[in-house]
Scaffold this motif. Structure first.
Motif, PDB file in Angstrom:
ATOM      1  N   VAL A  18      39.542 -18.390  63.931  1.00 50.28           N
ATOM      2  CA  VAL A  18      38.140 -18.243  64.330  1.00 50.28           C
ATOM      3  C   VAL A  18      37.371 -19.562  64.187  1.00 50.28           C
ATOM      4  O   VAL A  18      37.212 -20.090  63.075  1.00 50.28           O
ATOM      5  CB  VAL A  18      37.455 -17.139  63.490  1.00 50.28           C
ATOM      6  CG1 VAL A  18      35.978 -17.029  63.838  1.00 50.28           C
ATOM      7  CG2 VAL A  18      38.148 -15.791  63.682  1.00 50.28           C
ATOM      8  N   ASP A  19      36.949 -20.115  65.304  1.00 53.19           N
ATOM      9  CA  ASP A  19      35.920 -21.166  65.342  1.00 53.19           C
ATOM     10  C   ASP A  19      36.140 -22.367  64.417  1.00 53.19           C
ATOM     11  O   ASP A  19      35.194 -22.834  63.763  1.00 53.19           O
ATOM     12  CB  ASP A  19      34.533 -20.566  65.036  1.00 53.19           C
ATOM     13  CG  ASP A  19      34.079 -19.547  66.069  1.00 53.19           C
ATOM     14  OD1 ASP A  19      34.912 -19.131  66.896  1.00 53.19           O
ATOM     15  OD2 ASP A  19      32.900 -19.166  66.050  1.00 53.19           O
ATOM     16  N   VAL A  20      37.351 -22.878  64.366  1.00 54.77           N
ATOM     17  CA  VAL A  20      37.595 -24.085  63.564  1.00 54.77           C
ATOM     18  C   VAL A  20      37.251 -25.296  64.447  1.00 54.77           C
ATOM     19  O   VAL A  20      38.103 -25.961  65.021  1.00 54.77           O
ATOM     20  CB  VAL A  20      39.030 -24.136  63.012  1.00 54.77           C
ATOM     21  CG1 VAL A  20      39.215 -25.374  62.133  1.00 54.77           C
ATOM     22  CG2 VAL A  20      39.322 -22.875  62.191  1.00 54.77           C
ATOM     23  N   ARG A  60      36.515 -19.910  70.103  1.00 53.73           N
ATOM     24  CA  ARG A  60      35.564 -21.002  69.898  1.00 53.73           C
ATOM     25  C   ARG A  60      34.185 -20.591  70.401  1.00 53.73           C
ATOM     26  O   ARG A  60      34.045 -19.939  71.433  1.00 53.73           O
ATOM     27  CB  ARG A  60      36.040 -22.315  70.531  1.00 53.73           C
ATOM     28  CG  ARG A  60      36.243 -22.289  72.004  1.00 53.73           C
ATOM     29  CD  ARG A  60      36.813 -23.627  72.505  1.00 53.73           C
ATOM     30  NE  ARG A  60      37.020 -23.569  73.944  1.00 53.73           N
ATOM     31  CZ  ARG A  60      37.614 -24.513  74.664  1.00 53.73           C
ATOM     32  NH1 ARG A  60      38.064 -25.606  74.067  1.00 53.73           N
ATOM     33  NH2 ARG A  60      37.753 -24.380  75.970  1.00 53.73           N
ATOM     34  N   ASP A  61      33.175 -20.996  69.623  1.00 53.41           N
ATOM     35  CA  ASP A  61      31.783 -20.853  69.991  1.00 53.41           C
ATOM     36  C   ASP A  61      31.578 -21.842  71.135  1.00 53.41           C
ATOM     37  O   ASP A  61      31.924 -23.026  71.010  1.00 53.41           O
ATOM     38  CB  ASP A  61      30.951 -21.280  68.765  1.00 53.41           C
ATOM     39  CG  ASP A  61      29.850 -20.315  68.416  1.00 53.41           C
ATOM     40  OD1 ASP A  61      29.913 -19.145  68.813  1.00 53.41           O
ATOM     41  OD2 ASP A  61      28.908 -20.749  67.719  1.00 53.41           O
ATOM     42  N   TRP A  62      31.024 -21.378  72.250  1.00 49.77           N
ATOM     43  CA  TRP A  62      31.021 -22.199  73.461  1.00 49.77           C
ATOM     44  C   TRP A  62      29.705 -21.944  74.191  1.00 49.77           C
ATOM     45  O   TRP A  62      29.644 -21.236  75.178  1.00 49.77           O
ATOM     46  CB  TRP A  62      32.239 -21.801  74.306  1.00 49.77           C
ATOM     47  CG  TRP A  62      32.716 -22.800  75.296  1.00 49.77           C
ATOM     48  CD1 TRP A  62      32.672 -22.670  76.669  1.00 49.77           C
ATOM     49  CD2 TRP A  62      33.357 -24.053  75.047  1.00 49.77           C
ATOM     50  NE1 TRP A  62      33.235 -23.773  77.262  1.00 49.77           N
ATOM     51  CE2 TRP A  62      33.668 -24.643  76.293  1.00 49.77           C
ATOM     52  CE3 TRP A  62      33.694 -24.758  73.866  1.00 49.77           C
ATOM     53  CZ2 TRP A  62      34.301 -25.882  76.413  1.00 49.77           C
ATOM     54  CZ3 TRP A  62      34.320 -25.981  73.980  1.00 49.77           C
ATOM     55  CH2 TRP A  62      34.617 -26.527  75.240  1.00 49.77           C
ATOM     56  N   LEU A 139      36.198 -19.804  60.444  1.00 50.26           N
ATOM     57  CA  LEU A 139      34.800 -20.026  60.063  1.00 50.26           C
ATOM     58  C   LEU A 139      33.861 -19.208  60.959  1.00 50.26           C
ATOM     59  O   LEU A 139      34.167 -19.024  62.128  1.00 50.26           O
ATOM     60  CB  LEU A 139      34.473 -21.522  60.224  1.00 50.26           C
ATOM     61  CG  LEU A 139      35.398 -22.474  59.435  1.00 50.26           C
ATOM     62  CD1 LEU A 139      35.158 -23.921  59.855  1.00 50.26           C
ATOM     63  CD2 LEU A 139      35.215 -22.303  57.935  1.00 50.26           C
ATOM     64  N   ALA A 140      32.795 -18.757  60.457  1.00 46.10           N
ATOM     65  CA  ALA A 140      32.429 -18.732  59.049  1.00 46.10           C
ATOM     66  C   ALA A 140      32.539 -17.293  58.537  1.00 46.10           C
ATOM     67  O   ALA A 140      32.271 -16.356  59.278  1.00 46.10           O
ATOM     68  CB  ALA A 140      30.995 -19.231  58.875  1.00 46.10           C
ATOM     69  N   THR A 141      32.914 -17.152  57.273  1.00 42.21           N
ATOM     70  CA  THR A 141      33.161 -15.833  56.675  1.00 42.21           C
ATOM     71  C   THR A 141      32.070 -14.821  56.984  1.00 42.21           C
ATOM     72  O   THR A 141      32.348 -13.673  57.343  1.00 42.21           O
ATOM     73  CB  THR A 141      33.241 -15.972  55.135  1.00 42.21           C
ATOM     74  OG1 THR A 141      34.171 -16.994  54.807  1.00 42.21           O
ATOM     75  CG2 THR A 141      33.635 -14.663  54.483  1.00 42.21           C
ATOM     76  N   TYR A 143      29.688 -14.760  59.289  1.00 38.15           N
ATOM     77  CA  TYR A 143      29.229 -14.576  60.671  1.00 38.15           C
ATOM     78  C   TYR A 143      30.394 -14.266  61.604  1.00 38.15           C
ATOM     79  O   TYR A 143      30.701 -13.112  61.895  1.00 38.15           O
ATOM     80  CB  TYR A 143      28.390 -15.782  61.139  1.00 38.15           C
ATOM     81  CG  TYR A 143      27.127 -15.876  60.340  1.00 38.15           C
ATOM     82  CD1 TYR A 143      26.027 -15.087  60.667  1.00 38.15           C
ATOM     83  CD2 TYR A 143      27.053 -16.668  59.193  1.00 38.15           C
ATOM     84  CE1 TYR A 143      24.886 -15.098  59.897  1.00 38.15           C
ATOM     85  CE2 TYR A 143      25.911 -16.682  58.405  1.00 38.15           C
ATOM     86  CZ  TYR A 143      24.832 -15.897  58.771  1.00 38.15           C
ATOM     87  OH  TYR A 143      23.698 -15.893  57.999  1.00 38.15           O
ATOM     88  N   CYS A 144      31.055 -15.285  62.082  1.00 36.62           N
ATOM     89  CA  CYS A 144      32.057 -15.027  63.123  1.00 36.62           C
ATOM     90  C   CYS A 144      33.330 -14.382  62.590  1.00 36.62           C
ATOM     91  O   CYS A 144      33.929 -13.556  63.278  1.00 36.62           O
ATOM     92  CB  CYS A 144      32.327 -16.302  63.907  1.00 36.62           C
ATOM     93  SG  CYS A 144      30.873 -16.730  64.901  1.00 36.62           S
ATOM     94  N   VAL A 145      33.732 -14.710  61.369  1.00 32.80           N
ATOM     95  CA  VAL A 145      34.904 -14.032  60.793  1.00 32.80           C
ATOM     96  C   VAL A 145      34.558 -12.564  60.555  1.00 32.80           C
ATOM     97  O   VAL A 145      35.295 -11.667  60.973  1.00 32.80           O
ATOM     98  CB  VAL A 145      35.374 -14.722  59.498  1.00 32.80           C
ATOM     99  CG1 VAL A 145      36.431 -13.886  58.790  1.00 32.80           C
ATOM    100  CG2 VAL A 145      35.915 -16.122  59.811  1.00 32.80           C
TER     101      VAL A 145
HETATM  102  C1  VGL Z   1      28.847 -19.095  63.772  1.00 37.53           C
HETATM  103  C2  VGL Z   1      26.600 -19.281  63.306  1.00 37.53           C
HETATM  104  C3  VGL Z   1      26.331 -19.504  64.644  1.00 37.53           C
HETATM  105  C4  VGL Z   1      30.237 -18.890  63.239  1.00 37.53           C
HETATM  106  C5  VGL Z   1      28.591 -19.306  65.102  1.00 37.53           C
HETATM  107  O1  VGL Z   1      31.209 -19.363  63.877  1.00 37.53           O
HETATM  108  O2  VGL Z   1      30.379 -18.228  62.184  1.00 37.53           O
HETATM  109  N1  VGL Z   1      27.847 -19.070  62.882  1.00 37.53           N
HETATM  110  N2  VGL Z   1      27.342 -19.515  65.532  1.00 37.53           N
END
Ligand code: VGL
Ligand code: ZN
Length: 198
Positions: A18-20, A60-62, A139-141, A143-145
């Motif tokens: 997640v989102d590294v 990935r956050d995009w 990342l992050a525990t 939020y996205c995790v």
């Molecule tokens: C995230 C805040 C905003 C995350 C993404 O990946 O946890 N947190 N966007």
């Protein structure tokens, strides 16, 4: 807290990273404290998964520049992970295999999407690949995790959460610990990642 000592991965498992991404690492736009510490264990997990020919998904956050989650657009976060920007790239030390399946999320200006399942075909892809259990780190525990784990459970997958391979934003102190407790209550199995077996 009860944690499994050994984690044996095999058929019907998939790894979700997640989102590294650079913006979530120390020095990034939305830096997660100690965020880069997740990389070695995730690399180890990817190595094992690849050896067993298991699928690896990397979310990935995009975000578009006009994303609703940015402060300038009325949201709560600084600009981060703008599509194609350096901050949105995966961490340089993350050893993604060539056949990694990348899942972009948060691509609509007007929708927040913390979960890798939200607005994506991740659930369909996992089901189509015969996946029954997902192993999750990143990342992050809080939020996205958290949201990815909850959606994985809601979509019928078993979940193993690698607690040594996640780090929290902790906007309020204890957010990360509370997120782990709630994922566990919903049925995620907790693994501290210390022993991965073949
Ligand atoms: C995230 C805040 C905003 C995350 C993404 O990946 O946890 N947190 N966007
Ligand atoms: Zn975001």
């Amino acid at each position: 807290m009860h944690t499994e000592r050994d984690l044996a991965i095999g058929k019907h498992d998939a790894l979700i990273v997640v989102d590294v991404q650079n913006d979530f690492l120390p020095g990034g736009a939305l830096a997660v404290n100690d965020g880069d510490a997740v990389i070695p264990l995730i690399n180890e997990c990817m190595r094992l998964s690849t050896a067993k020919r298991l699928p690896i998904y990397a979310t990935r956050d995009w975000h578009p520049v006009g994303h609703c989650s940015f402060v300038k657009n009325g949201g709560t976060w600084p600009n981060h992970c703008v599509a194609d920007s350096p901050g949105a790239q995966f961490a340089e030390d993350l050893a993604l295999p060539d056949d990694v399946i990348i899942v972009n999320k948060g691509t609509d200006s007007d929708k927040e999407a913390y979960s890798g399942f939200q607005g994506t075909d991740l659930s369909d892809q996992l089901h189509a690949n015969g996946v029954k259990r997902v192993i999750i780190g990143g990342l992050a525990t809080d939020y996205c995790v958290l949201n990815t784990v909850n959606d994985a459970l809601a979509n019928g997958f078993d979940v193993v959460l690698l607690t040594h391979a996640i780090r929290a934003v902790d906007l309020n102190s204890g957010d990360g610990d509370r997120a782990i407790a709630s994922m566990r209550e919903r049925g995620a199995k907790i693994h501290d990642g210390s022993v991965l077996t073949d």
